[in-house]
Motif scaffolding. Structure first.
Motif, mmCIF file in Angstrom:
data_model
loop_
_atom_site.group_PDB
_atom_site.id
_atom_site.type_symbol
_atom_site.label_atom_id
_atom_site.label_comp_id
_atom_site.label_asym_id
_atom_site.label_seq_id
_atom_site.Cartn_x
_atom_site.Cartn_y
_atom_site.Cartn_z
ATOM 1 N N TYR A 66 20.033 6.217 -2.166
ATOM 2 C CA TYR A 66 20.159 7.028 -3.342
ATOM 3 C C TYR A 66 21.577 6.440 -4.164
ATOM 4 O O TYR A 66 22.494 6.516 -3.517
ATOM 5 C CB TYR A 66 20.385 8.492 -3.217
ATOM 6 C CG TYR A 66 20.491 9.284 -4.687
ATOM 7 C CD1 TYR A 66 19.181 9.425 -5.125
ATOM 8 C CD2 TYR A 66 21.622 9.648 -4.986
ATOM 9 C CE1 TYR A 66 19.448 10.334 -6.383
ATOM 10 C CE2 TYR A 66 21.685 10.324 -6.333
ATOM 11 C CZ TYR A 66 20.536 10.896 -7.081
ATOM 12 O OH TYR A 66 20.431 11.343 -8.180
ATOM 13 N N ALA A 72 19.082 7.806 -8.927
ATOM 14 C CA ALA A 72 17.974 7.448 -8.460
ATOM 15 C C ALA A 72 17.833 6.584 -6.893
ATOM 16 O O ALA A 72 18.764 6.404 -6.732
ATOM 17 C CB ALA A 72 17.113 6.546 -9.402
ATOM 18 N N THR A 74 16.814 3.854 -4.668
ATOM 19 C CA THR A 74 16.720 2.505 -4.855
ATOM 20 C C THR A 74 16.067 1.659 -3.708
ATOM 21 O O THR A 74 16.310 2.174 -2.701
ATOM 22 C CB THR A 74 18.005 1.783 -5.266
ATOM 23 O OG1 THR A 74 18.818 1.740 -4.368
ATOM 24 C CG2 THR A 74 18.628 2.444 -6.538
ATOM 25 N N ARG A 168 6.452 0.766 -4.714
ATOM 26 C CA ARG A 168 7.542 1.650 -4.666
ATOM 27 C C ARG A 168 8.055 1.960 -6.148
ATOM 28 O O ARG A 168 8.319 3.022 -6.500
ATOM 29 C CB ARG A 168 8.791 1.053 -3.938
ATOM 30 C CG ARG A 168 8.398 0.662 -2.332
ATOM 31 C CD ARG A 168 8.255 1.790 -1.735
ATOM 32 N NE ARG A 168 6.747 2.253 -1.531
ATOM 33 C CZ ARG A 168 5.561 1.670 -1.307
ATOM 34 N NH1 ARG A 168 5.743 0.488 -0.699
ATOM 35 N NH2 ARG A 168 4.426 2.283 -1.354
ATOM 36 N N ALA A 169 7.995 1.139 -7.075
ATOM 37 C CA ALA A 169 8.331 1.212 -8.420
ATOM 38 C C ALA A 169 7.565 2.167 -9.090
ATOM 39 O O ALA A 169 7.973 3.176 -9.903
ATOM 40 C CB ALA A 169 8.474 -0.109 -9.172
ATOM 41 N N LYS A 170 6.315 2.106 -9.069
ATOM 42 C CA LYS A 170 5.203 3.175 -9.181
ATOM 43 C C LYS A 170 5.395 4.400 -8.849
ATOM 44 O O LYS A 170 5.191 5.445 -9.200
ATOM 45 C CB LYS A 170 3.650 2.495 -9.032
ATOM 46 C CG LYS A 170 3.314 1.430 -9.795
ATOM 47 C CD LYS A 170 1.751 0.976 -9.493
ATOM 48 C CE LYS A 170 1.624 -0.247 -10.115
ATOM 49 N NZ LYS A 170 0.315 -0.683 -9.527
ATOM 50 N N GLU A 171 6.008 4.597 -7.773
ATOM 51 C CA GLU A 171 6.534 5.862 -6.968
ATOM 52 C C GLU A 171 7.701 6.343 -7.457
ATOM 53 O O GLU A 171 8.171 7.511 -7.243
ATOM 54 C CB GLU A 171 6.358 5.521 -5.586
ATOM 55 C CG GLU A 171 5.245 5.347 -4.763
ATOM 56 C CD GLU A 171 5.387 5.027 -3.408
ATOM 57 O OE1 GLU A 171 6.509 4.958 -2.908
ATOM 58 O OE2 GLU A 171 4.431 4.775 -2.363
ATOM 59 N N GLY A 172 8.243 5.689 -8.613
ATOM 60 C CA GLY A 172 9.434 6.245 -8.907
ATOM 61 C C GLY A 172 11.066 5.685 -8.406
ATOM 62 O O GLY A 172 11.945 5.960 -8.827
ATOM 63 N N SER A 174 13.899 2.776 -8.055
ATOM 64 C CA SER A 174 14.486 1.831 -8.951
ATOM 65 C C SER A 174 14.371 0.681 -7.931
ATOM 66 O O SER A 174 14.889 0.583 -6.782
ATOM 67 C CB SER A 174 15.951 2.404 -9.188
ATOM 68 O OG SER A 174 16.481 1.294 -10.090
#
Length: 194
Positions: A66, A72, A74, A168-172, A174
């Protein structure tokens, strides 16, 4: 860093040689201003290093943590500051890379080599980031970072790493864009420049 004009370079702004002003000094960062330009300066002179680590099973090592600045979680490659430990301010970048790799991931490496260095965000900071390639990884601990960090280690098959990052980006999460440069360096080991 280049301080002299290059023959093919874009024009230098008129206020680039204005006196530098210090706006704020913190423990790790100083905010400066030169003319109309504001930027951050790392207080450790060594910059930072990103470690390109691939396990003997051909898995790329990523870390998850985090980041308060962007609020966010990362995904990053193992990385850290160079010379941030009191008494080791002149630490070599490859020594810092070995230290950070083991601290964050629990892996030691048989050898490590410099790959490339460049600005992390040339319009916002003077920080330079080096990439170092770690070879011959051996698991020697759990990783997870130091007492101030809560790092989760991920090992992803090299052939699937790019797709895994986008998932992972689609899951939120960064995703640090420098990861894609790191993957390119891993895939092109003979392209290194110093």
């Amino acid at each position: 860093m280049h301080n002299r004009p290059l023959p093919h370079a874009s024009p230098i702004p008129d206020d680039a040689s204005a006196p530098e002003e210090t706006l704020y000094t913190g423990k790790w960062l100083t905010m400066k201003k030169r003319g109309r330009w504001e930027y951050a300066v790392r207080n450790n002179p060594g910059g930072a290093v990103i470690i390109l680590a691939v396990t003997p099973e051909d898995k790329v090592v990523f870390v998850e943590q985090y980041r308060v600045s962007i609020r966010a979680n990362t995904i990053e490659m193992p990385a850290g500051l160079v010379g941030d430990i009191t008494g080791s301010e002149d630490e070599d970048v490859l020594l810092a890379a070995r230290r950070e790799l083991e601290e964050e991931t629990g892996y030691a490496c048989g050898r490590i080599e410099f790959v490339h260095e460049g600005p992390s965000s040339a319009g916002m900071s003077t920080e330079l980031i080096a990439f170092a390639r770690a070879w011959d990884l051996v698991k020697v601990g759990d990783g997870g970072g130091d007492e101030t960090e809560n790092i989760v280690v991920h090992e992803v098959p090299r052939a699937e790493a790019g797709r895994w990052l986008f998932e992972r980006a689609k899951e939120g999460f960064s995703i640090d864009a420098k990861l894609f440069a790191g993957l390119w360096f891993i895939e092109h080991p003979d392209a290194h420049m110093r």
